[in-house]
Design a protein around this motif. Structure first.
Motif, PDB file in Angstrom:
ATOM      1  N   ASN A  90       0.821  -1.210   0.000  1.00 52.44           N
ATOM      2  CA  ASN A  90       0.000   0.000   0.000  1.00 52.44           C
ATOM      3  C   ASN A  90       0.857   1.262   0.000  1.00 52.44           C
TER       4      ASN A  90
ATOM      5  N   THR B 228      -0.370   3.827   1.195  1.00 53.60           N
ATOM      6  CA  THR B 228      -1.045   4.548   2.270  1.00 53.60           C
ATOM      7  C   THR B 228      -0.674   3.949   3.632  1.00 53.60           C
TER       8      THR B 228
ATOM      9  N   SER C 118      -2.147   3.795   8.090  1.00 51.80           N
ATOM     10  CA  SER C 118      -3.250   4.037   9.020  1.00 51.80           C
ATOM     11  C   SER C 118      -3.213   5.490   9.495  1.00 51.80           C
TER      12      SER C 118
ATOM     13  N   ILE D   9      -6.513  12.445   2.173  1.00 55.51           N
ATOM     14  CA  ILE D   9      -7.488  11.374   1.948  1.00 55.51           C
ATOM     15  C   ILE D   9      -8.197  11.635   0.618  1.00 55.51           C
TER      16      ILE D   9
ATOM     17  N   LEU E  74     -12.730   6.409  -2.161  1.00 51.72           N
ATOM     18  CA  LEU E  74     -13.747   5.989  -1.195  1.00 51.72           C
ATOM     19  C   LEU E  74     -15.123   5.890  -1.839  1.00 51.72           C
TER      20      LEU E  74
ATOM     21  N   TYR F  86      -7.644   0.330   8.421  1.00 51.74           N
ATOM     22  CA  TYR F  86      -7.918   1.666   7.859  1.00 51.74           C
ATOM     23  C   TYR F  86      -6.678   2.277   7.197  1.00 51.74           C
ATOM     24  N   ASN F  87      -6.028   1.481   6.359  1.00 48.18           N
ATOM     25  CA  ASN F  87      -4.855   1.980   5.647  1.00 48.18           C
ATOM     26  C   ASN F  87      -5.315   2.789   4.437  1.00 48.18           C
ATOM     27  N   LEU F  88      -5.795   3.991   4.705  1.00 50.53           N
ATOM     28  CA  LEU F  88      -6.378   4.813   3.652  1.00 50.53           C
ATOM     29  C   LEU F  88      -5.808   6.223   3.595  1.00 50.53           C
TER      30      LEU F  88
ATOM     31  N   CYS G 250      -2.982   8.850   2.760  1.00 46.43           N
ATOM     32  CA  CYS G 250      -1.721   9.140   2.084  1.00 46.43           C
ATOM     33  C   CYS G 250      -0.922  10.037   3.037  1.00 46.43           C
TER      34      CYS G 250
ATOM     35  N   VAL H  59      -2.812   1.271  -4.407  1.00 51.03           N
ATOM     36  CA  VAL H  59      -3.571   2.519  -4.485  1.00 51.03           C
ATOM     37  C   VAL H  59      -2.609   3.657  -4.782  1.00 51.03           C
TER      38      VAL H  59
ATOM     39  N   GLY I 193     -12.086  -0.924  -2.417  1.00 48.53           N
ATOM     40  CA  GLY I 193     -11.284  -0.473  -1.284  1.00 48.53           C
ATOM     41  C   GLY I 193     -11.700  -1.071   0.046  1.00 48.53           C
ATOM     42  N   ARG I 194     -12.766  -1.840   0.071  1.00 46.31           N
ATOM     43  CA  ARG I 194     -13.254  -2.364   1.347  1.00 46.31           C
ATOM     44  C   ARG I 194     -12.908  -3.840   1.485  1.00 46.31           C
TER      45      ARG I 194
END
Length: 810
Positions: free
Chosen positions: A73, A75, A77, A98, A103, A226-228, A230, A285, A518-519
């Motif tokens: 990733n 990204t 947490s 983000i 999302l 929740y590795n979303l 940047c 991502v 993404g989920r």
């Protein structure tokens, strides 16, 4: 002395117009291609270098492993970046970004007074964003308060111009309506990207302190999931990123060991220089399109190959004409010229030709720029000539081309012995014809490798296009709903669409196939726990999704209305759970995040594996969840059986205008969305195709010149053969045979090289073609055909010439 050399060089060029034309055009064309490719590569490596202290800015990336599944990733947490800032004094600042597009919120409705339009690329950012990254502020000031206040917003100039024209919008309030709600925002600044290109694709910067999802990120304490975010950090000048990265395992263990253990996750943090983000691939991502470093290496190699081919033309034609200048060399040596003088003269001629070629290449490049930019999907402009590095490249091209192209002719001609030359008997230790043959072979080795590359790439793209993905992508339309108001009207629109005669099925979902999913959730069987859960990506759908997309169910049943807490799983997840697909329906799956409540769903069916994402990766564990909430979706997929799309789309648009008045009518085709996953490969094929054609044309120019020289040298032989009864076909075959033989040798050398190179390229795909013999056969046949067509013109011309003219002196 220099003036004498120059006069001699110009006199020779004018006397040998065909020779000069072929050399100059070949060098100009080769330099044009080489220069553009070098500019393109330089442009790709220029991203993010304009930021103040760019060498001290790093992106935090995460390598995850969850019960055997590996994730790379870009990204991290949410709490990781601020904690690094607190724990390590060498970090002077952090910021997080983000991207709401990842999302599911791909577009946002912007309103100001009577103006409104959809805009993409809205990002939530920390108030420290502009402390880390450098933008040019058109309106407003770059201060720490620009994003400090709740519901403050910074716009990119292109967006601000649409809303406010050329007026200063600072202090004005705009409304943004999207999947996260409808809110008013205060414009605090307008920026543009005139300082330089960036890997951060964003049109709208919204402060995290805007409630909703931004506040969720600020409050988030998850160190494992929740590795979303940047996440970026800025180091103190002189601080070592390598030393800091070595401290991160202990740092992560200190803060997140318990969470990681509960989820059965292994996590490693890395620091990636911001200047390398655009030219690094392999992350799941990304904020913007990246370019593979292997692509840039390939292009740089092609640039060198094309310039070499142009140089080879020069060397071949120069050595071929050596006998024409042999007596000149002898006379110069007799009157006192040393070998060094001759070397300088011939290298000077080479530099002059190279300089003329480069000078001619610049206006040609200007004319070709729109087409080349279209091929490479970039925006290189002629203003690049204002940059000193470009002039260094031009000087380097002139120098390298001059040395490489003129070295052999200079040293070969200058080695002639004066006495033997004057007697008409001169030889060299190294055969000029042998050198020419070797260079022609090398030239066509490069061409055959490039042609093979085109064939393999097109075959792989065709395989991708026609491979059974496990779902039906043809005649599927995708409709996106970006705001809460439009999402509430989805059900009415879907119901009305089902009344149309050419609409087979309609379904709603929170994703569509081929879109990034993404989920994910960790699921396990009874008796298990989160530490041994299988990580599965998932989507929410209604009861018609499977039918609409043509997905096959191999056991169990499809969703029904009110199928609460029901799921469909794919074969891969079924196998990973250790279940028999035939017996899996009825199994209960559990999920738990950290110490939260345990949830469950019941498996009602098993789907045949389908490639919901690109063929670059293998099919992963996947689930569909039934969701009965009509407002939980953002997309509608429509399956049609229409043969007249213009009429069908007209009917659908009428329904749209009735159910969603005032909302722009937008749609996309699912097969086109699937194809977008391979834009990098499509772009590569177009680039290689274009520059291979140029390389072949340059090779043909040289071959044409050599064929003309060969025919000229064998004029008397051809005359005698014709007098003795040789046919035109026989003479053509005689002159062509040698060149065809050289191309044949090139084919045998090029084949293993091309096989190795394309095997490496295909490793990027989990599903790929097998390189077959016929690909090389086609490349070889095309090369021989190209050589024959090129040589035949001169061969036929020589064969049809009157033999009396060539023999009358005898």
């Amino acid at each position: 002395m220099i003036r004498s050399y120059l006069k001699t060089a110009l006199r020779f060029l004018l006397k040998n117009k065909t020779f000069s034309f072929i050399n100059i055009i070949g060098l100009a064309t080769g330099t044009l291609c080489c220069l553009y490719i070098l500019l393109y590569v330089q442009d790709q490596y220029s991203y993010d270098k304009h930021h103040k202290a760019a060498n001290d800015i790093y992106r935090i990336t995460s390598s995850l492993q969850i019960t055997g599944d590996k994730h790379n990733n870009s990204t991290a947490s949410p709490p990781i970046a601020p904690a690094i800032k607190r724990d390590f004094p060498e970090v002077v600042q952090f910021t997080r970004l983000i991207p709401t597009g990842l999302l599911g919120n791909s577009k946002n409705l912007l309103k100001y007074k009577e103006k409104s339009f959809y805009e993409k690329d809205l990002v939530y950012v920390d108030s420290t964003f502009f402390d880390v990254f450098s933008y040019h502020f058109v309106y407003g000031k770059n201060t720490s308060s620009v994003l400090a206040q709740p519901y403050s917003i910074v716009l990119l100039k292109s967006v601000a111009d649409k809303l406010f024209g050329n007026t200063d919008p600072v202090g004005k309030v705009i409304t943004i309506d999207n999947g996260f709600g409808k809110h008013d925002f205060n414009v605090t600044a307008v920026v543009d990207e005139s300082l330089g290109k960036t890997s951060i694709t964003a049109n709208i910067f919204v402060t995290m302190r805007s409630g909703g999802f931004g506040q969720f990120v600020l409050d988030n304490t998850a160190w494992a999931g929740y590795n979303l975010a940047c996440s970026y950090i800025k180091l103190r000048p002189g601080a070592s990123a390598t030393a800091l990265e070595k401290k991160l395992p202990d740092f992560l263990n200190k803060h997140g060991a318990q969470q990681l253990k509960a989820l059965g996750m292994t996590k490693v943090l890395h620091l990636q220089p911001i200047t390398s983000v655009h030219t690094t691939s392999g992350y799941e991502v990304e904020l913007s399109k990246t370019v593979s470093p292997s692509l840039l290496y390939i292009l740089a190699l092609i640039a060198v190959m094309i310039q070499f081919i142009a140089c080879i033309n020069f060397m071949n034609l120069s050595t071929a004409r050596a006998s024409k200048r042999a007596k000149e060399v002898g006379v110069r040596k007799v009157v006192g010229a040393g070998r060094a003088d001759l070397i300088r003269q011939f290298l000077g001629e080479s530099f002059l030709l190279s300089l003329i070629g480069v000078i001619l290449a610049i206006p040609l490049l200007y004319l070709a720029l729109p087409y080349l930019n279209q091929v490479t999907h970039t925006d290189i402009r002629i203003s690049f000539l204002n940059h000193y590095s470009i002039w260094l490249i031009l000087i380097a091209v002139v120098f390298v081309t001059g040395v490489v192209a003129g070295s052999y002719p200079a040293f070969y001609l200058s080695a002639f012995e004066a006495i033997k030359v004057m007697k008409g008997n001169f030889t060299s230790q190294i055969s000029a014809s042998g050198i020419r043959r070797s260079l022609v072979v090398f030239q066509f080795v490069l061409s055959i490798v490039l042609i093979t590359g085109i064939i393999v790439i097109y075959s792989q793209l065709n395989y991708i296009k026609n491979k059974d993905l496990g779902f039906d992508k043809s005649q599927r339309l995708i409709f996106s709903f970006y705001t809460g108001d439009t999402q509430q009207k989805m059900s009415a629109f879907a119901n009305d669409l089902q009344q149309l005669s050419d609409v087979k099925a309609v379904s709603r979902s929170n994703n569509y196939l081929s879109q990034f999913v993404g989920r994910d959730h960790g699921v396990y069987l009874a008796g298990g726990n989160g530490a041994n859960a299988i990580d599965a990506q998932n989507m929410d759908t209604d009861e018609k999704f499977v039918k609409t997309n043509g997905i096959k169910i191999i056991s169990g049943r499809d969703f029904r209305v009110k199928d609460t807490l029901k799921t469909l799983i794919n074969e891969t997840l079924c196998k990973r759970l250790g279940l028999d697909p035939a017996k899996a329906p009825g199994t209960r799956l559990y999920s738990q995040y950290l110490n939260g409540p345990v949830s469950y769903v019941d498996v009602i069916g098993v789907m045949k594996d389908f490639n919901y994402n690109s063929l670059h990766g293998e099919v992963r564990p996947f689930m569909l969840f039934y969701n009965g909430d009509p407002n939980a979706f953002s997309f509608i997929t429509v399956a049609t059986d229409s043969k007249d799309y213009k009429t069908t789309l007209g009917r659908i648009e009428s329904v749209w205008q009735k159910d969603l008045p005032g909302v722009p009518f937008e749609y996309s085709f699912l097969d086109e969305e699937v194809q977008k996953q391979y834009e990098a490969e499509i772009s590569l094929s177009q680039i290689i195709n274009s520059f291979t054609i140029m390389a072949i044309l340059i090779s043909c120019l040289g071959l044409f010149g050599l064929a003309a020289f060969s025919a000229e040298q064998r004029q008397k032989e051809i005359g005698i053969r014709k007098v003795l009864g040789a046919s035109v076909a026989g003479v053509v075959g005689l002159l062509s045979k040698e060149f065809v033989k050289l191309v044949g040798i090139s084919f045998f050398i090029a084949t293993p090289v091309a096989w190795w190179a394309m095997s490496k390229w295909l490793q990027a795909f989990a599903y790929k073609i097998t390189i077959s013999w016929w690909m090389f056969a086609i490349a070889g046949a095309l090369s021989i055909l190209i050589a024959l067509v090129t040589v035949s013109f001169q061969a036929i011309k020589a064969a049809l010439a009157n033999p009396v003219r060539s023999l009358r002196s005898e």
